[in-house]
Design an enzyme around this catalytic site. Structure first.
Site, PDB file in Angstrom:
ATOM      1  N   ALA A  73      -9.190   5.078 -62.445  1.00  0.00           N
ATOM      2  CA  ALA A  73     -10.282   4.247 -62.968  1.00  0.00           C
ATOM      3  C   ALA A  73     -11.649   4.891 -62.759  1.00  0.00           C
ATOM      4  CB  ALA A  73     -10.255   2.876 -62.294  1.00  0.00           C
ATOM      5  N   TRP A 109      -6.648  -1.608 -54.026  1.00  0.00           N
ATOM      6  CA  TRP A 109      -7.454  -2.583 -54.765  1.00  0.00           C
ATOM      7  C   TRP A 109      -6.744  -3.934 -54.680  1.00  0.00           C
ATOM      8  CZ3 TRP A 109      -7.031  -3.906 -60.472  1.00  0.00           C
ATOM      9  CH2 TRP A 109      -8.146  -4.623 -60.910  1.00  0.00           C
ATOM     10  N   ASP A 136      -3.007   4.874 -61.015  1.00  0.00           N
ATOM     11  CA  ASP A 136      -4.140   4.104 -61.525  1.00  0.00           C
ATOM     12  C   ASP A 136      -5.353   5.029 -61.433  1.00  0.00           C
ATOM     13  OD1 ASP A 136      -6.115   2.311 -62.142  1.00  0.00           O
ATOM     14  OD2 ASP A 136      -5.530   0.798 -60.659  1.00  0.00           O
TER      15      ASP A 136
HETATM   16  C1  LMR Z   1     -13.904  -3.248 -58.048  1.00  0.00           C
HETATM   17  O1  LMR Z   1     -12.946  -2.869 -57.372  1.00  0.00           O
HETATM   18  O2  LMR Z   1     -14.936  -3.709 -57.537  1.00  0.00           O
HETATM   19  C2  LMR Z   1     -13.845  -3.141 -59.539  1.00  0.00           C
HETATM   20  O3  LMR Z   1     -12.656  -2.541 -59.930  1.00  0.00           O
HETATM   21  C3  LMR Z   1     -14.121  -4.418 -60.209  1.00  0.00           C
HETATM   22  C4  LMR Z   1     -12.985  -5.387 -60.079  1.00  0.00           C
HETATM   23  O4  LMR Z   1     -12.549  -5.875 -61.115  1.00  0.00           O
HETATM   24  O5  LMR Z   1     -12.567  -5.692 -58.957  1.00  0.00           O
END
Ligand code: LMR
Length: 394
Positions: free
Chosen positions: A210, A127, A208
């Site tokens: 989520a 991410w 993590d």
């Molecule tokens: C994403 O990866 O799209 C979500 O976790 C939203 C974000 O805050 O990036």
């Protein structure tokens, strides 16, 4: 003073929201930000969440502060949800945080306080905000190979080889389930090998999580986290309620610090509360109260689990539908990985140029690294996406 400020790089995921909104085409398809959408394109408030809010509205008598760690009932409910009985409650320090991102940020700050020399090993890719926060905090991020661009599965040999370069005290950031952005996940045998390596080298796992409940089910998605929690001496876990409770804007997360030495728990707990106090004082409560209300009420919890299961199965159907359509169009199993991936995302594994071509020619918005939000699809748009993928030459 303000004239010294420099423009910061735009967040690639969030920039897509604006670009999509401004695109006048009717047939555009939003596969960008990781927000669940139903077949009509809405991100609904879950039934169980509405019911919990009603209960809170009726029964709540004060909005006075909770505590720096948030409501203990919330922490207890979430610990049970994420960890089951993998670790004794007395070994876990836990604080409510503003969203999973708040938990990630506090975890990194805790690492920095405990060991300023620690590096954080992150999957390639991960991410993007993981890397961005680490950079902001001046913590060295080291990538380990993760995604195999040929198979679109996990490059496990590459991952293990790269993790061997980590030194005692370094942190290994892992995604508990539903890897963001790839959708490719470790199997239990691989989790065990990673655990053995981390323990042999004195590495600290940070997980993590989520998307619990979006992959193979609430319990199944927690297997890896639980294995780590019960087998490693020290573990950090950042959990988010944004997705599985659909309460994105309520900013509801939990940071857990596990130690097998129960004596360390009091200090961990106090340090996490101290970090909350420095950053924002008391964590937000409304989302946490919704979650606690649902998790501690058998009927609400059952209804929530059923809603979440329907969401999960819907996404699996879309995955399978997309893989089938691509199979039909190409006459090959080249895209079979889409049905194997789990969670909200799949990394298509194509170039930024082809991602841009699909946006320009077909109004299909995915993140530049070719991450698609599967929940952005519906049965009508699956064939359109499949055709665009083939026509663009992916
Ligand atoms: C994403 O990866 O799209 C979500 O976790 C939203 C974000 O805050 O990036």
């Amino acid at each position: 003073m303000f004239e010294t400020l420099k423009a910061q790089p735009a967040d690639k995921i969030l920039a897509l929201i604006t670009a999509f909104r401004e695109d006048p085409r009717d047939n555009k398809i939003d596969l960008g930000v990781g927000v669940y959408k139903d077949a009509t394109g809405l991100t609904p408030v879950m039934r169980s969440v509405k019911a919990a809010e009603q209960k809170i509205w009726e029964e709540q008598t004060t909005k006075a502060y909770t505590g720096l760690a948030g409501d203990p009932l919330y922490a207890d409910g979430m610990i049970q949800l994420v960890l089951g009985n993998a670790v004794a409650r007395g070994n876990i320090g836990a604080v409510a945080t503003p969203g999973g991102t708040g938990a990630v940020r506090q975890a990194f700050e805790l690492v920095q306080m405990a060991n300023p020399n620690a590096r954080v090993f992150v999957s390639d890719p991960t991410w993007p905000n993981h890397v961005s926060i680490l950079k902001y905090l001046n913590i060295e991020a080291v990538s380990y190979r993760y995604f195999d661009r040929e198979t679109r599965g996990v490059n496990f040999d590459g991952m293990m080889e790269d993790l061997k370069a980590a030194k005692k005290g370094d942190v290994v950031l892992l995604h508990g389930c539903c890897h963001n952005p790839t959708g490719a996940n470790l199997n239990p045998v691989q989790w065990q090998e990673v655990i053995d390596l981390m323990n042999a080298q004195g590495l600290i796992p940070m997980i993590d999580i989520a998307y619990q409940g979006f992959g193979d089910g609430l319990e199944e998605d927690a297997k890896g986290v639980r294995m780590v929690a019960s087998n490693c001496p020290e573990v950090l876990i950042a959990a988010s309620c944004s997705k599985n409770f659909g309460i994105y804007r309520e900013r509801t997360g939990l940071l857990m610090a596990i130690s097998q030495d129960a004596g360390a728990q009091a200090l961990n707990q106090a340090t996490l509360a101290f970090l909350n106090r420095q950053n924002y004082s008391f964590p937000p409560d409304h989302g946490a109260r919704i979650v606690a209300t649902i998790l501690h009420d058998d009927a609400l919890r059952a209804d929530w689990a059923a809603e979440l299961e329907a969401v999960r199965l819907g996404m699996l159907d879309l995955r399978q539908g997309l893989a089938n359509e691509l199979q039909r169009l190409t006459g090959s199993d080249r895209f079979g990985f889409l049905a194997q991936h789990r969670g909200m995302f799949s990394l298509l594994g194509t170039t930024p140029e082809l991602v841009e071509k699909m946006r320009a020619d077909y109004g299909i918005y995915m993140v530049g690294d070719s991450r698609m939000n599967i929940a952005g699809l519906n049965t009508q748009t699956v064939p359109l996406l499949a055709k665009a993928i083939v026509d663009a030459g992916v």
